[in-house]
Write a protein that holds these residues in place. Structure first.
Motif, PDB file in Angstrom:
ATOM      1  N   LYS A 139      68.746  85.383  35.337  1.00 50.31           N
ATOM      2  CA  LYS A 139      70.456  85.328  35.435  1.00 50.31           C
ATOM      3  C   LYS A 139      71.357  85.269  36.279  1.00 50.31           C
ATOM      4  O   LYS A 139      70.942  86.399  36.688  1.00 50.31           O
ATOM      5  N   LEU A 140      71.975  84.631  36.831  1.00 51.22           N
ATOM      6  CA  LEU A 140      72.838  84.720  37.314  1.00 51.22           C
ATOM      7  C   LEU A 140      74.106  85.178  37.560  1.00 51.22           C
ATOM      8  O   LEU A 140      74.672  85.251  36.327  1.00 51.22           O
ATOM      9  N   ILE A 141      74.584  85.971  38.188  1.00 49.83           N
ATOM     10  CA  ILE A 141      75.991  86.496  37.484  1.00 49.83           C
ATOM     11  C   ILE A 141      76.994  85.678  38.225  1.00 49.83           C
ATOM     12  O   ILE A 141      76.832  85.098  38.964  1.00 49.83           O
ATOM     13  N   PRO A 142      78.019  85.810  37.179  1.00 47.24           N
ATOM     14  CA  PRO A 142      78.508  84.377  37.841  1.00 47.24           C
ATOM     15  C   PRO A 142      79.773  84.616  38.640  1.00 47.24           C
ATOM     16  O   PRO A 142      80.214  85.445  39.554  1.00 47.24           O
ATOM     17  N   GLN A 143      79.703  83.445  39.271  1.00 50.90           N
ATOM     18  CA  GLN A 143      80.180  83.300  40.771  1.00 50.90           C
ATOM     19  C   GLN A 143      81.696  83.871  41.549  1.00 50.90           C
ATOM     20  O   GLN A 143      81.729  84.027  42.461  1.00 50.90           O
ATOM     21  N   GLU A 144      81.906  83.820  39.752  1.00 50.56           N
ATOM     22  CA  GLU A 144      83.482  84.612  40.134  1.00 50.56           C
ATOM     23  C   GLU A 144      84.028  85.784  41.326  1.00 50.56           C
ATOM     24  O   GLU A 144      84.116  86.568  41.234  1.00 50.56           O
ATOM     25  N   GLN A 145      82.316  86.783  40.717  1.00 47.76           N
ATOM     26  CA  GLN A 145      82.101  87.757  40.967  1.00 47.76           C
ATOM     27  C   GLN A 145      82.017  88.058  42.481  1.00 47.76           C
ATOM     28  O   GLN A 145      81.965  89.164  43.046  1.00 47.76           O
ATOM     29  N   ILE A 146      81.297  86.916  43.079  1.00 47.96           N
ATOM     30  CA  ILE A 146      80.767  87.478  43.835  1.00 47.96           C
ATOM     31  C   ILE A 146      82.031  87.170  45.435  1.00 47.96           C
ATOM     32  O   ILE A 146      82.491  86.016  44.697  1.00 47.96           O
ATOM     33  N   PHE A 147      82.111  88.116  46.414  1.00 47.39           N
ATOM     34  CA  PHE A 147      82.763  87.543  47.034  1.00 47.39           C
ATOM     35  C   PHE A 147      82.792  86.440  47.927  1.00 47.39           C
ATOM     36  O   PHE A 147      81.897  85.744  48.170  1.00 47.39           O
ATOM     37  N   GLU A 148      84.483  85.513  48.284  1.00 50.00           N
ATOM     38  CA  GLU A 148      84.140  84.465  48.578  1.00 50.00           C
ATOM     39  C   GLU A 148      83.936  85.096  49.688  1.00 50.00           C
ATOM     40  O   GLU A 148      84.816  83.731  50.820  1.00 50.00           O
ATOM     41  N   SER A 149      82.658  84.591  50.243  1.00 51.04           N
ATOM     42  CA  SER A 149      82.163  83.906  51.552  1.00 51.04           C
ATOM     43  C   SER A 149      82.439  82.619  51.931  1.00 51.04           C
ATOM     44  O   SER A 149      82.360  81.920  51.043  1.00 51.04           O
ATOM     45  N   MET A 150      81.835  82.596  53.348  1.00 48.68           N
ATOM     46  CA  MET A 150      82.005  81.082  53.489  1.00 48.68           C
ATOM     47  C   MET A 150      80.251  80.406  53.665  1.00 48.68           C
ATOM     48  O   MET A 150      80.004  80.788  53.482  1.00 48.68           O
ATOM     49  N   ALA A 151      80.445  79.126  53.189  1.00 51.79           N
ATOM     50  CA  ALA A 151      79.349  78.274  52.601  1.00 51.79           C
ATOM     51  C   ALA A 151      78.905  77.911  54.470  1.00 51.79           C
ATOM     52  O   ALA A 151      79.770  78.504  55.816  1.00 51.79           O
ATOM     53  N   GLN A 152      77.929  77.063  54.551  1.00 54.31           N
ATOM     54  CA  GLN A 152      77.497  76.674  56.097  1.00 54.31           C
ATOM     55  C   GLN A 152      78.645  75.708  56.314  1.00 54.31           C
ATOM     56  O   GLN A 152      79.719  75.554  56.127  1.00 54.31           O
ATOM     57  N   ARG A 173      91.128  81.790  52.172  1.00 51.77           N
ATOM     58  CA  ARG A 173      89.813  81.956  52.568  1.00 51.77           C
ATOM     59  C   ARG A 173      88.982  82.926  53.487  1.00 51.77           C
ATOM     60  O   ARG A 173      88.637  83.697  53.257  1.00 51.77           O
ATOM     61  N   LEU A 174      89.454  81.946  54.615  1.00 52.76           N
ATOM     62  CA  LEU A 174      88.774  82.797  55.997  1.00 52.76           C
ATOM     63  C   LEU A 174      89.799  83.424  56.734  1.00 52.76           C
ATOM     64  O   LEU A 174      88.384  85.094  56.743  1.00 52.76           O
ATOM     65  N   ASP A 175      90.869  84.082  56.454  1.00 46.30           N
ATOM     66  CA  ASP A 175      90.946  85.333  56.679  1.00 46.30           C
ATOM     67  C   ASP A 175      90.976  85.920  56.326  1.00 46.30           C
ATOM     68  O   ASP A 175      90.785  87.067  56.526  1.00 46.30           O
ATOM     69  N   LYS A 176      90.421  85.868  54.674  1.00 43.23           N
ATOM     70  CA  LYS A 176      90.582  87.441  53.465  1.00 43.23           C
ATOM     71  C   LYS A 176      89.463  87.471  53.848  1.00 43.23           C
ATOM     72  O   LYS A 176      88.620  88.382  53.710  1.00 43.23           O
ATOM     73  N   VAL A 177      88.123  86.601  54.684  1.00 45.08           N
ATOM     74  CA  VAL A 177      86.875  87.083  54.990  1.00 45.08           C
ATOM     75  C   VAL A 177      86.630  88.391  56.486  1.00 45.08           C
ATOM     76  O   VAL A 177      86.555  88.785  56.558  1.00 45.08           O
ATOM     77  N   ARG A 178      87.652  87.333  57.306  1.00 43.25           N
ATOM     78  CA  ARG A 178      88.361  87.871  58.760  1.00 43.25           C
ATOM     79  C   ARG A 178      88.450  89.298  58.363  1.00 43.25           C
ATOM     80  O   ARG A 178      88.117  90.662  59.013  1.00 43.25           O
TER      81      ARG A 178
END
Length: 333
Positions: free
Chosen positions: A204-217, A297-302
């Motif tokens: 079972k996957l945890i809903p993606q909206e609960q995962i921190f918004e890091s970046m893709a490749q 999004r990049l700023d949030k990760v930074r």
């Protein structure tokens, strides 16, 4: 008279030969070394492999040679040192290396989602990140971006890293321990989710909206290459995004193409298709313009990387990326 004709014929032949050689010289593709963070036979690198297999790089007069480095940070160091013009890493990587003076930035990111997924054993009835409290879960390593995304996800749910027993198990152990019921959950990439599922575990996957918004490749390039070889960068970016678009439009056909390019996957097209569908749904999805990097999004990760002490100082946001090679008029289908 005959001599004059022969002389003219000879001169014309030389001119024709010269033109032919000039045209051949123009037609020679530019050789480009492209570093990947791991061996290029991984389904995670399908956009690149498919782009090469289908001739998308060749259509840009580029001949890409893929070489494996030792992770995304190593890719960035090698690209920054001028040992390769471009490479693949996660969109987060420039945050880490730029703070150490390595002059690279992201020139495209493959999807609006992060690559980190949190999979749980369905029998454990874990429905949210907060339900992970007191559980054992696996990650690849304590210095991997998926681990950082997990930490941020825990904090978002009001938990700390001490509330969960997180085990670093390596790229194979991360899903093998999970599928062997030695951990109740796993943080990893879509490839590993499919691996665990095919090992017989109900997931079972945890809903993606609960995962921190890091970046893709991401595709990363050096400041020098961006300045002095923009046509090469643009060609690589656009051809790779075409490979990604193929996966989005038809995961089944993409799986067939990938298996043709990487014979080790012959007969495993169904498994590849499952993996590609996870990428399409969770990573590639909802990117309004393919490849475009979202500065917010990049700023949030930074800011997260700085707050956690992962990087000692905050690099300037505009030094981490450029969207100059993205065709902003081409929206994702």
């Amino acid at each position: 008279m005959f001599k004059t004709l022969f002389q003219r014929f000879g001169q014309a032949s030389l001119v024709a030969l010269g033109l032919s050689l000039a045209l051949n010289a123009q037609a020679q593709p530019t050789n480009v070394t492209y570093l990947l963070p791991a061996p290029p036979n991984s389904p995670a690198f399908a956009p690149w492999i498919i782009a090469k297999e289908k001739g998308y790089y060749a259509s840009k007069d580029l001949n890409l040679e893929f070489i494996a480095a030792k992770g995304g940070v190593d890719v960035a160091k090698q690209v920054g040192a001028g040992n390769a013009m471009l490479g693949g890493a996660l969109g987060d990587t420039p945050i880490v290396v730029r703070a150490n003076g390595i002059p690279v930035r992201a020139v495209a990111v493959l999807g609006a989602g992060g690559v980190t997924m949190v999979a749980t054993n369905a029998a454990e009835n874990i429905n949210s990140i907060s339900d992970l409290k007191g559980k054992t879960m696996t990650v690849m390593s304590y210095s991997d971006t998926t681990y950082y995304a997990l930490l941020a996800s825990l904090r978002k749910a009001g938990l700390s890293k001490t509330d969960v027993n997180v085990q670093a198990a390596g790229p194979a152990g991360v899903w093998q321990l999970f599928s062997a019921n030695k951990a109740q959950a796993m943080a990893g990439v879509p490839d590993w989710v499919v691996n665990a599922e095919e090992a017989g575990l109900q997931i079972k996957l945890i809903p993606q909206e609960q995962i921190f918004e890091s970046m893709a490749q991401a595709i990363i390039a050096s400041d020098d290459a961006i300045k002095n070889h923009p046509e090469v960068i643009r060609g690589v970016v656009q051809a790779t995004l075409q490979g990604m678009q193929d996966i989005i439009q038809d995961p089944h056909a993409a799986a067939v193409t990938f298996a043709k390019a990487v014979p080790a996957y012959a007969g495993k097209e169904a498994s590849l298709e499952k993996t590609f569908k996870l990428y399409v749904e969770h990573v590639y999805a909802n990117q309004s313009v393919l490849g475009r990097i979202d500065p917010a999004r990049l700023d949030k990760v930074r800011k997260f990387y700085v707050s956690e002490g992962i990087v000692a100082k905050e690099p300037a946001l505009d030094e981490l990326y450029t969207n100059q090679f993205i065709e902003t008029t081409t929206a994702a289908q």
